[in-house]
Design an enzyme around this catalytic site. Structure first.
Site, PDB file in Angstrom:
ATOM      1  N   GLY A   1      15.479  43.826  27.167  1.00 48.54           N
ATOM      2  CA  GLY A   1      15.664  44.383  25.828  1.00 48.54           C
ATOM      3  C   GLY A   1      15.000  45.724  25.592  1.00 48.54           C
TER       4      GLY A   1
ATOM      5  N   GLY B   1       8.993  39.990  29.347  1.00 47.69           N
ATOM      6  CA  GLY B   1       7.675  40.279  28.800  1.00 47.69           C
ATOM      7  C   GLY B   1       6.771  41.026  29.764  1.00 47.69           C
TER       8      GLY B   1
ATOM      9  CG  ASP C   1      14.379  32.853  26.607  1.00 47.52           C
ATOM     10  OD1 ASP C   1      13.947  33.263  27.695  1.00 47.52           O
ATOM     11  OD2 ASP C   1      13.747  32.949  25.540  1.00 47.52           O
TER      12      ASP C   1
ATOM     13  CE  LYS D   1      14.458  36.273  30.011  1.00 48.30           C
ATOM     14  NZ  LYS D   1      13.700  36.211  28.816  1.00 48.30           N
TER      15      LYS D   1
ATOM     16  CE  LYS E   1      10.097  33.218  24.702  1.00 45.83           C
ATOM     17  NZ  LYS E   1      11.171  33.678  25.599  1.00 45.83           N
TER      18      LYS E   1
END
Length: 287
Positions: free
Chosen positions: A71, A38, A188, A35, A244
């Site tokens: 996002g 970030g 996720d 995944k 998570k």
């Protein structure tokens, strides 16, 4: 004639490669779902480094599958288009107008950026979403949230086909509904569902934190599913780490051998986790 001294850095590199051999052999033929989110998506330099790592993994026989978020890019595009969002309990309501932007950004801009980075690094990446070949069929998560979906049925046939041709799937977290709707899926959650459907050897959740921490703030490098439940019950695991770890528990229950929550800010984090003794985060096993 050309002469050359043995540089210590070269010797260290050769030693590192030699030490990595048992791990490379261990993961030959294994499926690893990553995944991506970030920091690893935040700059061209980080993306290039990540792409190089993925291509190396494929080169030594690993079957990597990339599932990405997006996002911040979605928020930026909604702002640019002056589309106002409603929120319920802090969660965005995905109406039809918002869904058009979500699909455009995830399947278009973000997905193709990752595909291009991997291809530039020498890999053969293919961009998909969960809508392709019925990979992910969703149920609506909550009518109040609109077009937000929870994976209900998985068909990973297309991924197996790509593995056979040494291709690297890059998947946007979108799915189809029972009536042909498009649903937005938490990144996720989508990665966990795909890992479970593939019975992956590893699910790597790249984050902007160093891993699961105890009450003293120390990173816990190895945990069991029961320990995760205990740490959640006593409040040690809280906030953004809860989704998570819930994804990790669901993936393990679906047959994933282990899940690692690791720091995507660390250089070569995926390689450190797979091919060294050190690791790069918190590994969660069934027991």
């Amino acid at each position: 004639m050309k002469t050359q001294d043995m540089n210590r850095d070269w010797i260290a590199t050769a030693r590192t490669l030699s030490q990595a051999l048992p791990y490379m052999q261990r993961y030959t033929g294994a499926t690893v779902v990553i995944k991506l989110g970030g920091h690893a998506m935040g700059s061209d330099e980080a993306m290039e480094s990540f792409a190089n790592d993925v291509v190396l993994m494929r080169q030594v026989g690993v079957n990597p599958v990339i599932v990405h978020g997006g996002g911040p890019m979605i928020n930026d595009m909604l702002k640019r288009l002056d589309i106002q969002s409603e929120f319920v309990d802090g969660k965005r309501v995905t109406d039809a107008a918002t869904m058009e932007v979500v699909e455009m950004v995830l399947s278009g801009v973000v997905n193709k950026r990752i595909v291009q980075a991997i291809n530039r690094a020498g890999g053969k990446a293919v961009g998909l979403s969960g809508k392709d070949a019925n990979l992910i069929t969703c149920d609506q998560t909550d009518p109040a949230l609109g077009l937000v979906g929870t994976p209900a049925r998985m068909d990973p046939t297309i991924l197996s086909t790509l593995f056979e041709r040494s291709m690297i799937p890059v998947i946007a977290p979108l799915g189809s509904g029972q009536n042909g709707e498009t649903f937005n899926i938490n990144g996720d959650t989508a990665a966990g569902a795909i890992a479970g459907a593939l019975k992956a050897d590893r699910l790597l959740l790249l984050t902007d934190v160093s891993g699961v921490k105890n009450a003293d703030g120390d990173v816990l490098t190895e945990l069991t599913a029961d320990q995760i439940r205990d740490l959640t019950a006593d409040g040690t695991i809280a906030g953004g780490m809860i989704p998570k770890t819930e994804t990790a528990l669901d993936a393990i229950a679906s047959g994933v051998r282990a899940v690692v929550i690791l720091d995507g800010r660390a250089p070569n984090a995926c390689l450190l986790e797979l091919f060294t003794d050190h690791g790069a985060g918190s590994i969660i096993r069934p027991r």
